[in-house]
Design a protein around this motif. Structure first.
Motif, PDB file in Angstrom:
ATOM      1  N   VAL A   1       6.801 -20.899 -25.367  1.00  0.00           N
ATOM      2  CA  VAL A   1       5.939 -21.691 -26.351  1.00  0.00           C
ATOM      3  C   VAL A   1       4.333 -20.866 -26.000  1.00  0.00           C
ATOM      4  CG1 VAL A   1       4.968 -23.419 -27.467  1.00  0.00           C
ATOM      5  CG2 VAL A   1       7.035 -23.582 -26.166  1.00  0.00           C
TER       6      VAL A   1
ATOM      7  N   ASN B   1       4.849 -34.746 -18.607  1.00  0.00           N
ATOM      8  CA  ASN B   1       4.827 -33.203 -19.268  1.00  0.00           C
ATOM      9  C   ASN B   1       3.992 -32.145 -18.441  1.00  0.00           C
ATOM     10  OD1 ASN B   1       4.617 -31.197 -21.655  1.00  0.00           O
ATOM     11  ND2 ASN B   1       2.587 -31.881 -21.353  1.00  0.00           N
ATOM     12  N   ALA B   2       2.769 -32.707 -17.629  1.00  0.00           N
ATOM     13  CA  ALA B   2       2.063 -31.909 -17.043  1.00  0.00           C
ATOM     14  C   ALA B   2       2.681 -31.030 -15.825  1.00  0.00           C
ATOM     15  CB  ALA B   2       1.114 -32.808 -16.097  1.00  0.00           C
TER      16      ALA B   2
ATOM     17  N   GLY C   1      -4.816 -35.533 -18.323  1.00  0.00           N
ATOM     18  CA  GLY C   1      -4.637 -34.066 -18.309  1.00  0.00           C
ATOM     19  C   GLY C   1      -6.233 -33.651 -18.076  1.00  0.00           C
TER      20      GLY C   1
ATOM     21  N   LEU D   1      -0.247 -22.084 -20.469  1.00  0.00           N
ATOM     22  CA  LEU D   1       0.363 -21.613 -19.540  1.00  0.00           C
ATOM     23  C   LEU D   1       1.202 -20.378 -19.790  1.00  0.00           C
ATOM     24  CD1 LEU D   1       2.608 -24.087 -17.459  1.00  0.00           C
ATOM     25  CD2 LEU D   1       3.989 -22.350 -18.624  1.00  0.00           C
ATOM     26  N   SER D   2       1.692 -19.988 -20.997  1.00  0.00           N
ATOM     27  CA  SER D   2       2.170 -18.622 -21.042  1.00  0.00           C
ATOM     28  C   SER D   2       1.290 -17.582 -21.343  1.00  0.00           C
ATOM     29  CB  SER D   2       3.045 -18.996 -22.495  1.00  0.00           C
ATOM     30  OG  SER D   2       2.502 -19.607 -23.449  1.00  0.00           O
TER      31      SER D   2
ATOM     32  N   ASP E   1      -5.192 -37.077 -11.518  1.00  0.00           N
ATOM     33  CA  ASP E   1      -4.610 -35.702 -11.197  1.00  0.00           C
ATOM     34  C   ASP E   1      -3.342 -36.168 -10.622  1.00  0.00           C
ATOM     35  OD1 ASP E   1      -3.549 -33.392  -9.734  1.00  0.00           O
ATOM     36  OD2 ASP E   1      -5.652 -33.341  -8.690  1.00  0.00           O
TER      37      ASP E   1
ATOM     38  N   SER F   1      12.419 -27.093 -18.936  1.00  0.00           N
ATOM     39  CA  SER F   1      12.225 -25.747 -19.155  1.00  0.00           C
ATOM     40  C   SER F   1      13.646 -25.093 -19.111  1.00  0.00           C
ATOM     41  CB  SER F   1      11.347 -25.028 -18.167  1.00  0.00           C
ATOM     42  OG  SER F   1      11.539 -23.636 -18.201  1.00  0.00           O
TER      43      SER F   1
ATOM     44  N   THR G   1       1.050 -21.314 -25.163  1.00  0.00           N
ATOM     45  CA  THR G   1       0.009 -22.329 -24.672  1.00  0.00           C
ATOM     46  C   THR G   1      -0.766 -21.758 -23.515  1.00  0.00           C
ATOM     47  OG1 THR G   1       1.458 -23.211 -22.872  1.00  0.00           O
ATOM     48  CG2 THR G   1       1.723 -24.170 -25.264  1.00  0.00           C
TER      49      THR G   1
ATOM     50  N   SER H   1      -1.116 -34.485  -9.177  1.00  0.00           N
ATOM     51  CA  SER H   1      -0.692 -33.724  -7.619  1.00  0.00           C
ATOM     52  C   SER H   1      -1.016 -35.021  -6.619  1.00  0.00           C
ATOM     53  CB  SER H   1      -1.386 -32.787  -7.414  1.00  0.00           C
ATOM     54  OG  SER H   1      -2.928 -32.757  -7.142  1.00  0.00           O
TER      55      SER H   1
ATOM     56  N   PRO I   1      12.176 -26.394 -23.276  1.00  0.00           N
ATOM     57  CA  PRO I   1      11.516 -25.427 -24.203  1.00  0.00           C
ATOM     58  C   PRO I   1      11.711 -23.943 -23.652  1.00  0.00           C
ATOM     59  CG  PRO I   1       9.816 -26.913 -23.403  1.00  0.00           C
ATOM     60  CD  PRO I   1      11.018 -26.953 -22.547  1.00  0.00           C
TER      61      PRO I   1
ATOM     62  N   VAL J   1       3.103 -31.968  -8.705  1.00  0.00           N
ATOM     63  CA  VAL J   1       2.899 -32.106  -9.978  1.00  0.00           C
ATOM     64  C   VAL J   1       3.973 -32.076 -10.911  1.00  0.00           C
ATOM     65  CG1 VAL J   1       1.732 -31.193 -12.021  1.00  0.00           C
ATOM     66  CG2 VAL J   1       0.593 -30.830  -9.735  1.00  0.00           C
TER      67      VAL J   1
ATOM     68  N   THR K   1       9.209 -33.110 -19.701  1.00  0.00           N
ATOM     69  CA  THR K   1       9.513 -31.665 -20.231  1.00  0.00           C
ATOM     70  C   THR K   1       9.850 -30.813 -19.079  1.00  0.00           C
ATOM     71  OG1 THR K   1       7.399 -32.085 -21.538  1.00  0.00           O
ATOM     72  CG2 THR K   1       7.883 -29.734 -21.295  1.00  0.00           C
TER      73      THR K   1
END
Ligand code: NAD
Length: 267
Positions: free
Chosen positions: A191, A93-94, A38, A195-196, A66, A145, A193, A68, A188, A116, A143
């Motif tokens: 959450v 998960n990334a 990461g 991101l949110s 990376d 969503s 994090t 990507s 999920p 990604v 991961t």
């Protein structure tokens, strides 16, 4: 540390923060050796890596690939294989998100998100499957969503890639159905994090209220972030789902969309 994952190894992409770091902690607590991946500041990541080793008494490596960039995904798997000796568990998960109406969604962001959120998991899965099948044991966890199951407006790239990764999950699960390798997706809800956090900032700004005041409305609004339980899902609650999937009890979970979403998709 003694645990049911003693002797097991895991590569977890996007594990320098948020859910990925939660998975790393939960698996390390069960004795699993870890390859972190990461972005972040080098010194901070080194502190994190060393602290995990000390806290859980397991070996922890870090690779800065990376996700990507396809070549970097392959190189990370090779590096993990060399340093960990084998890869028993892969957690893809990334992930990244971007909000814009479909008609103005930038193509370069769309392409990066595909790379990604979807292509990297595909490539990493391709790279680890032969050794998992040869040992007749493996766990691949993606991961996804709630947006792998239902849509929200203004997240076409995210929703498309998360639906896509659930499709990939099911195919890999079927292709490994007669082996000890399982492949599942965790879906999920919201959450808290990095991101949110960014989405909450935007929401508070639009409402013109301080962030902490905006939280309840953020969670309760009907569109587009509906979270019926009225609280955030915790990182630990998501990580516990991964621990279950890695256990013997999780061996019959195949191609599942494991929702931990506070009821979001129950409506
Ligand atoms: P986060 O921003 O805390 O973590 C994302 C991680 O991915 C970080 O470690 C970051 O450095 C890494 N990363 C981002 N781009 C990368 C790249 N190109 N190459 C390598 N690493 C990269 O966010 P998070 O919420 O923990 O997100 C993790 C996953 O969970 C994502 O796939 C996200 O879509 C998914 N998810 C999050 C939520 C939520 O509410 N937070 C809900 C559903 C799904």
């Amino acid at each position: 540390m003694a645990g049911f994952l003693n002797g097991r190894t895991a590569v977890i992409t996007g594990s320098t923060s948020g859910l990925g770091l939660g998975y790393a902690r939960a698996l390390a607590a069960e004795g699993c050796a870890i390859m972190l991946n990461g972005f972040g500041e080098a010194a901070e990541i080194e502190t994190l890596r060393a602290d995990l080793e000390t806290e859980y008494g397991v070996t922890v490596f870090y690779n800065n690939a990376d996700m990507s960039v396809a070549d970097q995904v392959f190189d990370m798997i090779k590096d993990a294989d060399r340093r960990l000796g084998k890869i028993d568990i892969l957690i893809n998960n990334a992930g990244m998100q971007h909000r814009a109406p479909t008609e103005s969604f930038p193509i370069d962001v769309w392409q990066e998100m595909l790379a990604v959120n979807l292509t990297a998991p595909f490539l990493a899965t391709q790279a680890v499957l032969p050794q998992m099948k040869a040992r007749d044991w493996g766990r691949i966890i993606n991961t996804a969503s709630t947006n792998a199951l239902v849509a929200s407006p203004n997240v076409s790239g995210y929703t498309a890639t998360k639906h896509g990764i659930l499709g990939l999950t099911k195919v890999v699960a079927l292709e490994t159905i007669e082996t000890g390798v399982t492949c599942n997706a965790i879906c999920p809800g919201t959450v808290r994090t990095n991101l949110s956090e960014h989405r909450i900032d935007t929401f508070a700004e639009q409402k013109g209220v301080p962030k902490e005041e905006a939280l309840a409305d953020y969670l309760k609004q009907k569109q587009p972030y509906h979270q019926p339980m009225g609280r955030f899902i915790t990182v630990e609650e998501i990580a516990a789902a991964a621990v279950y999937l890695c256990s013997d009890a999780g061996a019959a979970m195949r191609g599942a969309a494991f929702t931990v979403d506070g009821g979001w998709t129950a409506r």
